[in-house]
Design a protein around this motif. Structure first.
Motif, PDB file in Angstrom:
ATOM      1  N   ALA A  15      17.754 -25.612 -12.019  1.00  0.00           N
ATOM      2  CA  ALA A  15      16.447 -25.561 -11.366  1.00  0.00           C
ATOM      3  C   ALA A  15      16.540 -25.811  -9.864  1.00  0.00           C
ATOM      4  O   ALA A  15      15.640 -25.439  -9.116  1.00  0.00           O
ATOM      5  CB  ALA A  15      15.504 -26.583 -12.001  1.00  0.00           C
ATOM      6  N   ALA A  16      17.640 -26.407  -9.410  1.00  0.00           N
ATOM      7  CA  ALA A  16      17.805 -26.671  -7.972  1.00  0.00           C
ATOM      8  C   ALA A  16      18.059 -25.391  -7.178  1.00  0.00           C
ATOM      9  O   ALA A  16      17.785 -25.345  -5.983  1.00  0.00           O
ATOM     10  CB  ALA A  16      18.939 -27.652  -7.738  1.00  0.00           C
ATOM     11  N   HIS A  40      11.971 -27.904 -12.249  1.00  0.00           N
ATOM     12  CA  HIS A  40      12.409 -28.593 -11.028  1.00  0.00           C
ATOM     13  C   HIS A  40      11.835 -30.008 -11.027  1.00  0.00           C
ATOM     14  O   HIS A  40      10.650 -30.207 -11.331  1.00  0.00           O
ATOM     15  CB  HIS A  40      11.965 -27.829  -9.780  1.00  0.00           C
ATOM     16  CG  HIS A  40      12.654 -28.291  -8.548  1.00  0.00           C
ATOM     17  ND1 HIS A  40      12.332 -29.474  -7.914  1.00  0.00           N
ATOM     18  CD2 HIS A  40      13.676 -27.755  -7.836  1.00  0.00           C
ATOM     19  CE1 HIS A  40      13.109 -29.636  -6.865  1.00  0.00           C
ATOM     20  NE2 HIS A  40      13.942 -28.609  -6.788  1.00  0.00           N
ATOM     21  N   PRO A  41      12.638 -31.017 -10.683  1.00  0.00           N
ATOM     22  CA  PRO A  41      12.161 -32.407 -10.759  1.00  0.00           C
ATOM     23  C   PRO A  41      11.004 -32.746  -9.826  1.00  0.00           C
ATOM     24  O   PRO A  41      10.315 -33.753 -10.049  1.00  0.00           O
ATOM     25  CB  PRO A  41      13.403 -33.239 -10.429  1.00  0.00           C
ATOM     26  CG  PRO A  41      14.368 -32.304  -9.810  1.00  0.00           C
ATOM     27  CD  PRO A  41      14.043 -30.934 -10.306  1.00  0.00           C
ATOM     28  N   LEU A  42      10.746 -31.941  -8.800  1.00  0.00           N
ATOM     29  CA  LEU A  42       9.631 -32.231  -7.897  1.00  0.00           C
ATOM     30  C   LEU A  42       8.323 -31.574  -8.328  1.00  0.00           C
ATOM     31  O   LEU A  42       7.285 -31.797  -7.708  1.00  0.00           O
ATOM     32  CB  LEU A  42       9.983 -31.812  -6.467  1.00  0.00           C
ATOM     33  CG  LEU A  42      11.121 -32.591  -5.814  1.00  0.00           C
ATOM     34  CD1 LEU A  42      11.400 -32.066  -4.419  1.00  0.00           C
ATOM     35  CD2 LEU A  42      10.807 -34.083  -5.770  1.00  0.00           C
ATOM     36  N   VAL A  43       8.364 -30.768  -9.386  1.00  0.00           N
ATOM     37  CA  VAL A  43       7.152 -30.108  -9.880  1.00  0.00           C
ATOM     38  C   VAL A  43       6.320 -31.115 -10.668  1.00  0.00           C
ATOM     39  O   VAL A  43       6.813 -31.771 -11.578  1.00  0.00           O
ATOM     40  CB  VAL A  43       7.500 -28.887 -10.754  1.00  0.00           C
ATOM     41  CG1 VAL A  43       6.255 -28.345 -11.453  1.00  0.00           C
ATOM     42  CG2 VAL A  43       8.151 -27.807  -9.906  1.00  0.00           C
ATOM     43  N   VAL A  97       4.434 -22.595  -8.678  1.00  0.00           N
ATOM     44  CA  VAL A  97       5.599 -22.623  -9.558  1.00  0.00           C
ATOM     45  C   VAL A  97       5.660 -21.304 -10.317  1.00  0.00           C
ATOM     46  O   VAL A  97       4.644 -20.802 -10.797  1.00  0.00           O
ATOM     47  CB  VAL A  97       5.498 -23.812 -10.536  1.00  0.00           C
ATOM     48  CG1 VAL A  97       6.599 -23.776 -11.579  1.00  0.00           C
ATOM     49  CG2 VAL A  97       5.525 -25.112  -9.752  1.00  0.00           C
ATOM     50  N   GLY A  98       6.854 -20.711 -10.386  1.00  0.00           N
ATOM     51  CA  GLY A  98       7.053 -19.470 -11.120  1.00  0.00           C
ATOM     52  C   GLY A  98       6.706 -18.212 -10.349  1.00  0.00           C
ATOM     53  O   GLY A  98       7.015 -17.116 -10.797  1.00  0.00           O
ATOM     54  N   ALA A  99       6.065 -18.335  -9.209  1.00  0.00           N
ATOM     55  CA  ALA A  99       5.694 -17.171  -8.403  1.00  0.00           C
ATOM     56  C   ALA A  99       6.880 -16.721  -7.557  1.00  0.00           C
ATOM     57  O   ALA A  99       7.743 -17.519  -7.201  1.00  0.00           O
ATOM     58  CB  ALA A  99       4.513 -17.506  -7.498  1.00  0.00           C
TER      59      ALA A  99
END
Length: 143
Positions: A15-16, A40-43, A97-99
């Motif tokens: 995810a990074a 991702h951990p920041l999401v 996210v995902g875009a």
């Protein structure tokens, strides 16, 4: 340059790694697509903080540096450090996210191992993050 294999030029994994495809690259600039993975951990709550756009720009700069490095037959990721962020501008507080995001990085100067870049991240044609980044190259990442 027409083909730049992203896994070979961006050292992050999972995810990074937000850079997905290189659209165009030449000696001084790169255009790529990026996506922020929901893992991702920041999401949080389906959104990512806008400052994650700085990392997306840094990954594009790393891909540019690796794809233009001389003395190698194949592009290979170059380890480095983001040492300075200037004039960062965020048009909104969160990134989707995902875009599919479009990221550009232009090398504005280099004196090895230091380099400077102007980066821009766009979503649906609108600029959402801009910044001037300075990096310090550590050398090729072991394969």
């Amino acid at each position: 340059m027409t083909t730049v294999p992203v896994p070979a030029v961006v050292p992050q994994t999972g995810a990074a790694r937000m850079i997905r495809d290189v659209v165009r690259a030449d000696a001084t600039s790169i255009v790529a697509t990026a996506t922020i993975d929901a893992a991702h951990p920041l999401v949080v709550g389906g959104a990512a903080p806008a400052y994650l756009g700085i990392e997306i720009g840094a990954q594009a700069a790393a891909a540019l540096a690796a794809s233009t490095a001389t003395g190698r037959d194949e592009p290979r990721a170059i380890g480095g450090r983001l040492v300075r962020v200037r004039d960062a501008r965020f048009a909104r507080p969160a990134l989707p996210v995902g875009a599919v995001l479009t990221v550009t990085a232009e090398c504005t100067g280099a004196f090895a191992p230091l380099a400077s870049y102007l980066v821009q991240v766009c979503h649906d044609g609108a600029v959402v993050v801009t910044a001037a980044l300075s990096t310090y190259e550590l050398g090729p990442v072991p394969a």
